[in-house]
Design an enzyme around this catalytic site. Structure first.
Site, mmCIF file in Angstrom:
data_model
loop_
_atom_site.group_PDB
_atom_site.id
_atom_site.type_symbol
_atom_site.label_atom_id
_atom_site.label_comp_id
_atom_site.label_asym_id
_atom_site.label_seq_id
_atom_site.Cartn_x
_atom_site.Cartn_y
_atom_site.Cartn_z
ATOM 1 N N ARG A 1 4.209 1.687 9.031
ATOM 2 C CA ARG A 1 5.340 0.897 8.491
ATOM 3 C C ARG A 1 5.764 1.572 6.951
ATOM 4 O O ARG A 1 4.820 2.486 6.552
ATOM 5 C CB ARG A 1 4.962 -0.530 8.072
ATOM 6 C CG ARG A 1 3.740 -0.602 7.046
ATOM 7 C CD ARG A 1 3.270 -2.014 6.706
ATOM 8 N NE ARG A 1 2.760 -2.141 5.617
ATOM 9 C CZ ARG A 1 1.918 -3.213 4.923
ATOM 10 N NH1 ARG A 1 1.996 -4.359 6.095
ATOM 11 N NH2 ARG A 1 1.487 -3.342 3.868
ATOM 12 N N GLY A 2 6.826 1.192 6.365
ATOM 13 C CA GLY A 2 7.012 1.685 5.081
ATOM 14 C C GLY A 2 7.213 3.166 5.100
ATOM 15 O O GLY A 2 7.753 3.885 5.845
ATOM 16 N N GLU A 3 6.642 4.076 3.789
ATOM 17 C CA GLU A 3 6.857 5.394 3.755
ATOM 18 C C GLU A 3 5.618 5.924 4.012
ATOM 19 O O GLU A 3 5.474 7.055 4.661
ATOM 20 C CB GLU A 3 7.577 5.516 2.526
ATOM 21 C CG GLU A 3 7.810 7.054 2.061
ATOM 22 C CD GLU A 3 8.630 7.498 0.823
ATOM 23 O OE1 GLU A 3 8.358 8.319 0.350
ATOM 24 O OE2 GLU A 3 9.444 6.493 0.525
ATOM 25 N N SER B 1 2.327 5.657 5.536
ATOM 26 C CA SER B 1 1.929 5.708 6.965
ATOM 27 C C SER B 1 3.017 6.304 7.529
ATOM 28 O O SER B 1 2.553 7.041 8.524
ATOM 29 C CB SER B 1 1.475 4.404 7.347
ATOM 30 O OG SER B 1 2.505 3.456 7.471
ATOM 31 N N ASP C 1 3.393 2.334 -1.749
ATOM 32 C CA ASP C 1 3.642 2.829 -3.083
ATOM 33 C C ASP C 1 2.495 3.618 -3.770
ATOM 34 O O ASP C 1 2.683 4.793 -4.209
ATOM 35 C CB ASP C 1 4.518 1.975 -4.222
ATOM 36 C CG ASP C 1 5.723 0.953 -3.597
ATOM 37 O OD1 ASP C 1 6.517 1.886 -3.157
ATOM 38 O OD2 ASP C 1 5.790 -0.241 -3.838
ATOM 39 N N GLN D 1 -7.788 6.489 2.909
ATOM 40 C CA GLN D 1 -6.892 7.153 3.374
ATOM 41 C C GLN D 1 -7.189 8.277 4.406
ATOM 42 O O GLN D 1 -6.695 8.526 5.429
ATOM 43 C CB GLN D 1 -6.063 7.775 2.303
ATOM 44 C CG GLN D 1 -5.197 6.841 1.362
ATOM 45 C CD GLN D 1 -4.063 7.451 0.365
ATOM 46 O OE1 GLN D 1 -4.511 8.360 -0.248
ATOM 47 N NE2 GLN D 1 -3.028 7.092 0.219
ATOM 48 N N TYR E 1 0.700 -1.232 -0.106
ATOM 49 C CA TYR E 1 -0.118 0.191 -0.009
ATOM 50 C C TYR E 1 0.723 1.418 -0.102
ATOM 51 O O TYR E 1 0.252 2.416 -0.423
ATOM 52 C CB TYR E 1 -1.051 0.049 1.127
ATOM 53 C CG TYR E 1 -1.605 -1.325 1.082
ATOM 54 C CD1 TYR E 1 -2.719 -1.612 0.290
ATOM 55 C CD2 TYR E 1 -1.551 -2.067 2.440
ATOM 56 C CE1 TYR E 1 -3.323 -2.712 0.446
ATOM 57 C CE2 TYR E 1 -1.962 -3.432 2.423
ATOM 58 C CZ TYR E 1 -3.196 -3.703 1.635
ATOM 59 O OH TYR E 1 -3.731 -4.913 1.739
#
Length: 409
Positions: free
Chosen positions: A280-282, A284, A22, A264, A20
């Protein structure tokens, strides 16, 4: 407002690697470019199913569709026939994805040629500042691509942020009735609303089960709100039932409640109402920073543990001397340096010590979150900075054309 009238159209090419993150970044950027700057945006994305999870309006069976004013195209393969009329004024490839060769060939035939940007991943490492906006000439065609890095300083592209976001957050957080209504629609009970609320969004390898054990044995009530499909094994083990939306169970001090996967805007609200957010990731990760609440980042794993370098670089910029945040974050990401397997096992069993230390620092971290927000606001927003850079490239091309008597490349 468009910075340069000759840059009225824009294409974003997105290949979904992280489920999710990207598409989350690209969708936020596309919406902002269209809604705030009047750009006609086409978003090419290869995975419509992941896209639909964060934007329910997406039709997974459509090759082309309009969603919130953005043209969404299903990017099925690298084939296709393109002419200069198909090419946008600004072309963005997200995270160095390979856009169709025929599209690149058509770009070389355009007059003027499009601004071509590689929107890179977010990192707090120092080298990013030196690489931001660097040119990369095409080896065969008269095209130049430029790197564009989001980041945490004025020497980078900044962070993705809509202009109205902070006002929306403040209004929402200041209205207890609206907050309670939002949580109630997610199934959160009044008793759970009154407890310490933690949102959990992480990758499958996070040590969730060990943390649940610590929370369960705690002295104060804690509610963990986890989207459906996240940490499924640990959540199902705790619940003793399938981890479907609406499932909940209380053991000891801990209540775990499974939430439906939300769009979102509602995910932003979830971050705004929780006392601590695991992200997590970028995508969020950035939204947690704009939430103005304490957060723990589960960084996307890379070969040779390069993600640990990125994690440490961010913590060095962010934590403002809060040792508990460093220790908890490094352990959560398996980034502690172990001298033996026994040390590793001991560290993973240390949540009973690390959680109380972090819990005691939450008020300090909440103040730090707001200070950090102010620092990031001073850097401008990613979309606006990107358009300014594109306009500067177009202006430089015009000036070069005027001097040489040739068309810009």
């Amino acid at each position: 407002m468009i910075f340069d009238p000759s840059l009225a159209t824009l294409a974003i090419f997105c290949k979904v690697v992280d489920n999710y993150g990207d598409i989350g970044i690209c969708w936020r950027l596309a919406r902002q470019l269209h809604g705030e700057h009047g750009i006609a945006v086409t978003l090419w994305v290869d995975n419509l199913h992941s896209f639909q999870r964060i934007c329910p309006a997406v039709d997974v069976g459509a090759d082309a569709q309009q969603v919130a004013g953005v043209t969404v195209r299903h990017w099925c393969n690298q084939d296709g026939v393109f002419s200069p009329l198909d090419v946008a004024d600004i072309v963005i490839e997200f995270f160095a994805c390979d856009i169709p060769p025929a599209y690149i060939a058509a770009m070389a035939q355009c007059t003027p040629r499009p601004v071509w940007l590689n929107l890179e991943g977010l990192s707090a490492e120092q080298w990013v500042e030196g690489c931001h906006t660097l040119p990369s000439p095409h080896p065969r065609l008269p095209l130049t691509k430029h790197f564009f890095f989001p980041g945490f300083t004025a020497s980078t592209g900044g962070l993705l942020r809509e202009s109205a976001l902070d006002g929306q957050r403040r209004q929402f957080q200041s209205d207890p009735v609206e907050v309670a209504a939002f949580l109630a629609q997610l199934g959160v009970t009044p008793a759970e609303i009154a407890a310490l609320k933690v949102s959990l969004f992480c990758y499958p390898d996070a040590p969730v089960a060990a943390l649940f054990d610590t929370w369960q044995a705690g002295a104060a009530a804690l509610v963990c709100l986890v989207p459906e499909g996240v940490a499924a094994a640990a959540v199902e083990k705790f619940l003793g039932m399938p981890a479907v939306a609406g499932a909940a169970r209380t053991l000891g001090a801990l209540t775990v409640r499974v939430l439906p996967f939300v769009a979102q805007p509602d995910y932003d609200r979830l971050l705004w109402v929780c006392d601590l957010n695991f992200v997590r990731g970028e995508d969020s990760f950035v939204r947690a920073q704009w939430a103005g609440k304490p957060f723990i980042w589960h960084i996307y794993a890379q070969d040779d543990n390069l993600h640990h370098v990125k994690l440490r670089a961010f913590l060095q910029r962010y934590n403002a001397g809060v040792d508990s945040l460093d220790a908890f974050s490094l352990c959560w990401n398996g980034a502690l340096d172990y001298t033996s397997d026994a040390d590793a096992e001991e560290a993973q069993a240390s949540w009973a010590l690390q959680w109380p230390a972090l819990r005691a620092d939450l008020a300090h971290l909440a103040r730090r979150a707001l200070d950090w927000q102010a620092e990031m606001l001073a850097n401008g927003d990613l979309a606006g900075n990107l358009l300014r850079f594109a306009a500067s490239l177009r202006l430089a091309a015009r000036q070069s054309e005027a001097k040489s008597g040739t068309m810009p490349g």
